[in-house]
Motif scaffolding. Structure first.
Motif, mmCIF file in Angstrom:
data_model
loop_
_atom_site.group_PDB
_atom_site.id
_atom_site.type_symbol
_atom_site.label_atom_id
_atom_site.label_comp_id
_atom_site.label_asym_id
_atom_site.label_seq_id
_atom_site.Cartn_x
_atom_site.Cartn_y
_atom_site.Cartn_z
ATOM 1 N N VAL A 2 -0.085 4.211 -2.614
ATOM 2 C CA VAL A 2 1.263 4.587 -3.035
ATOM 3 C C VAL A 2 1.482 4.198 -4.494
ATOM 4 C CG1 VAL A 2 3.698 4.102 -2.704
ATOM 5 C CG2 VAL A 2 2.214 4.407 -0.713
ATOM 6 N N GLN A 3 2.024 5.138 -5.258
ATOM 7 C CA GLN A 3 2.361 4.857 -6.651
ATOM 8 C C GLN A 3 3.651 5.546 -7.039
ATOM 9 O OE1 GLN A 3 -1.207 5.926 -9.019
ATOM 10 N NE2 GLN A 3 -1.157 3.803 -9.713
ATOM 11 N N LEU A 4 4.451 4.832 -7.813
ATOM 12 C CA LEU A 4 5.593 5.404 -8.530
ATOM 13 C C LEU A 4 5.392 5.014 -9.982
ATOM 14 C CD1 LEU A 4 8.643 4.551 -6.233
ATOM 15 C CD2 LEU A 4 7.690 6.811 -6.668
ATOM 16 N N VAL A 5 5.288 6.013 -10.840
ATOM 17 C CA VAL A 5 4.990 5.735 -12.241
ATOM 18 C C VAL A 5 6.091 6.319 -13.109
ATOM 19 C CG1 VAL A 5 3.353 6.018 -14.113
ATOM 20 C CG2 VAL A 5 2.516 5.761 -11.759
ATOM 21 N N GLU A 6 6.845 5.428 -13.745
ATOM 22 C CA GLU A 6 7.907 5.859 -14.655
ATOM 23 C C GLU A 6 7.333 6.125 -16.035
ATOM 24 O OE1 GLU A 6 9.838 2.553 -12.054
ATOM 25 O OE2 GLU A 6 7.951 2.914 -13.077
ATOM 26 N N SER A 7 7.924 7.092 -16.709
ATOM 27 C CA SER A 7 7.460 7.453 -18.050
ATOM 28 C C SER A 7 8.635 7.846 -18.934
ATOM 29 C CB SER A 7 6.493 8.641 -17.989
ATOM 30 O OG SER A 7 5.371 8.369 -17.201
ATOM 31 N N TRP A 8 8.370 7.869 -20.263
ATOM 32 C CA TRP A 8 9.247 8.423 -21.286
ATOM 33 C C TRP A 8 10.434 7.557 -21.634
ATOM 34 C CZ3 TRP A 8 6.319 11.420 -23.717
ATOM 35 C CH2 TRP A 8 5.405 12.230 -23.044
ATOM 36 N N GLY A 9 10.308 6.245 -21.340
ATOM 37 C CA GLY A 9 11.247 5.335 -21.961
ATOM 38 C C GLY A 9 10.915 5.208 -23.438
ATOM 39 N N PHE A 29 6.799 12.448 -0.571
ATOM 40 C CA PHE A 29 7.925 12.289 -1.478
ATOM 41 C C PHE A 29 9.190 12.971 -0.976
ATOM 42 C CE2 PHE A 29 9.905 11.687 -5.541
ATOM 43 C CZ PHE A 29 10.580 12.860 -5.843
ATOM 44 N N SER A 30 9.073 14.151 -0.410
ATOM 45 C CA SER A 30 10.240 14.968 -0.090
ATOM 46 C C SER A 30 11.122 14.375 0.998
ATOM 47 C CB SER A 30 9.803 16.374 0.286
ATOM 48 O OG SER A 30 8.982 16.328 1.444
ATOM 49 N N ILE A 31 10.616 13.415 1.761
ATOM 50 C CA ILE A 31 11.436 12.845 2.830
ATOM 51 C C ILE A 31 12.074 11.524 2.411
ATOM 52 C CG2 ILE A 31 10.043 13.970 4.603
ATOM 53 C CD1 ILE A 31 8.887 11.208 5.306
ATOM 54 N N TYR A 32 11.846 11.139 1.162
ATOM 55 C CA TYR A 32 12.394 9.882 0.661
ATOM 56 C C TYR A 32 13.630 10.121 -0.204
ATOM 57 C CZ TYR A 32 8.678 6.840 2.287
ATOM 58 O OH TYR A 32 7.838 6.097 3.075
ATOM 59 N N PHE A 33 14.582 9.281 -0.046
ATOM 60 C CA PHE A 33 15.757 9.181 -0.897
ATOM 61 C C PHE A 33 15.293 8.480 -2.174
ATOM 62 C CE2 PHE A 33 20.354 9.338 -0.807
ATOM 63 C CZ PHE A 33 20.774 8.332 -1.676
ATOM 64 N N MET A 34 15.663 9.024 -3.335
ATOM 65 C CA MET A 34 15.195 8.456 -4.592
ATOM 66 C C MET A 34 16.359 7.901 -5.397
ATOM 67 S SD MET A 34 11.970 8.749 -4.505
ATOM 68 C CE MET A 34 11.640 8.202 -6.181
ATOM 69 N N SER A 35 16.078 6.848 -6.138
ATOM 70 C CA SER A 35 17.111 6.254 -6.960
ATOM 71 C C SER A 35 16.506 5.638 -8.226
ATOM 72 C CB SER A 35 17.878 5.189 -6.181
ATOM 73 O OG SER A 35 17.002 4.285 -5.551
ATOM 74 N N HIS A 100 13.332 5.053 2.486
ATOM 75 C CA HIS A 100 13.378 5.818 3.723
ATOM 76 C C HIS A 100 13.859 4.889 4.822
ATOM 77 C CE1 HIS A 100 12.150 8.135 7.227
ATOM 78 N NE2 HIS A 100 12.052 9.178 6.421
ATOM 79 N N ARG A 101 14.668 5.425 5.698
ATOM 80 C CA ARG A 101 15.284 4.612 6.758
ATOM 81 C C ARG A 101 14.251 3.934 7.646
ATOM 82 N NH1 ARG A 101 19.763 6.937 11.062
ATOM 83 N NH2 ARG A 101 20.139 4.990 12.156
ATOM 84 N N TYR A 102 13.123 4.581 7.880
ATOM 85 C CA TYR A 102 12.170 4.060 8.857
ATOM 86 C C TYR A 102 10.874 3.547 8.246
ATOM 87 C CZ TYR A 102 15.278 6.360 12.147
ATOM 88 O OH TYR A 102 16.368 6.759 12.856
ATOM 89 N N PHE A 103 10.717 3.702 6.947
ATOM 90 C CA PHE A 103 9.470 3.269 6.320
ATOM 91 C C PHE A 103 9.756 2.293 5.183
ATOM 92 C CE2 PHE A 103 7.523 6.200 8.945
ATOM 93 C CZ PHE A 103 7.961 7.496 8.734
ATOM 94 N N SER A 104 8.702 1.754 4.618
ATOM 95 C CA SER A 104 8.837 0.791 3.527
ATOM 96 C C SER A 104 9.426 1.443 2.284
ATOM 97 C CB SER A 104 7.473 0.205 3.174
ATOM 98 O OG SER A 104 6.903 -0.468 4.263
ATOM 99 N N ASP A 105 10.154 0.640 1.508
ATOM 100 C CA ASP A 105 10.616 1.072 0.195
ATOM 101 C C ASP A 105 9.488 0.911 -0.812
ATOM 102 O OD1 ASP A 105 13.924 -0.484 0.524
ATOM 103 O OD2 ASP A 105 13.077 1.354 1.380
#
Length: 117
Positions: A2-9, A29-35, A100-105
């Motif tokens: 699993v990876q989340l990679v932020e860019s363009w700061g 990705f599509s089943i996760y709420f993003m913030s 996600h309500r049922y999985f890890s953040d």
């Protein structure tokens, strides 16, 4: 993996704009709420904006409402944060989060945004 990679700061002057990206991999990705969150030096991490799975529902912190826009592209497994009319108070490390309500953040590693006056 699993990876989340932020860019363009980066560094921008007061009144300028930046568009952050957060690319996801290793999960559906599509089943996760993003913030997006941010943390300024000496302050607690705070929620900036959030978006529903389909992208049709968004919410913002009062301090950024009207200036920031969160969006997502489920075909590209990416979420974005368009930031306009930036002020020095927006200086922080910006993080994306998948929930996600049922999985890890999941959290990204963060990207620095610095607004100079």
């Amino acid at each position: 993996q699993v990876q989340l990679v932020e860019s363009w700061g980066g560094l921008v002057q007061v009144g300028g704009s930046l568009r952050l990206s957060c690319a996801a991999s290793g999960f559906k990705f599509s089943i996760y709420f993003m913030s997006w969150y941010r943390q300024a030096p000496g302050k607690e991490r705070e929620l900036v904006a959030e978006i529903s799975r389909g992208g049709d529902d968004t919410d913002y912190a009062g301090s950024v409402k009207g200036r920031f826009t969160i969006s997502r592209d489920n075909n590209k497994n990416t979420t974005y944060l368009q930031m306009n009319n930036l002020t020095p108070e927006d200086t922080a490390v910006y993080y994306c989060k998948a929930t996600h309500r049922y999985f890890s953040d999941y959290w990204g590693q963060g990207t620095q945004v610095t607004v100079s006056s």
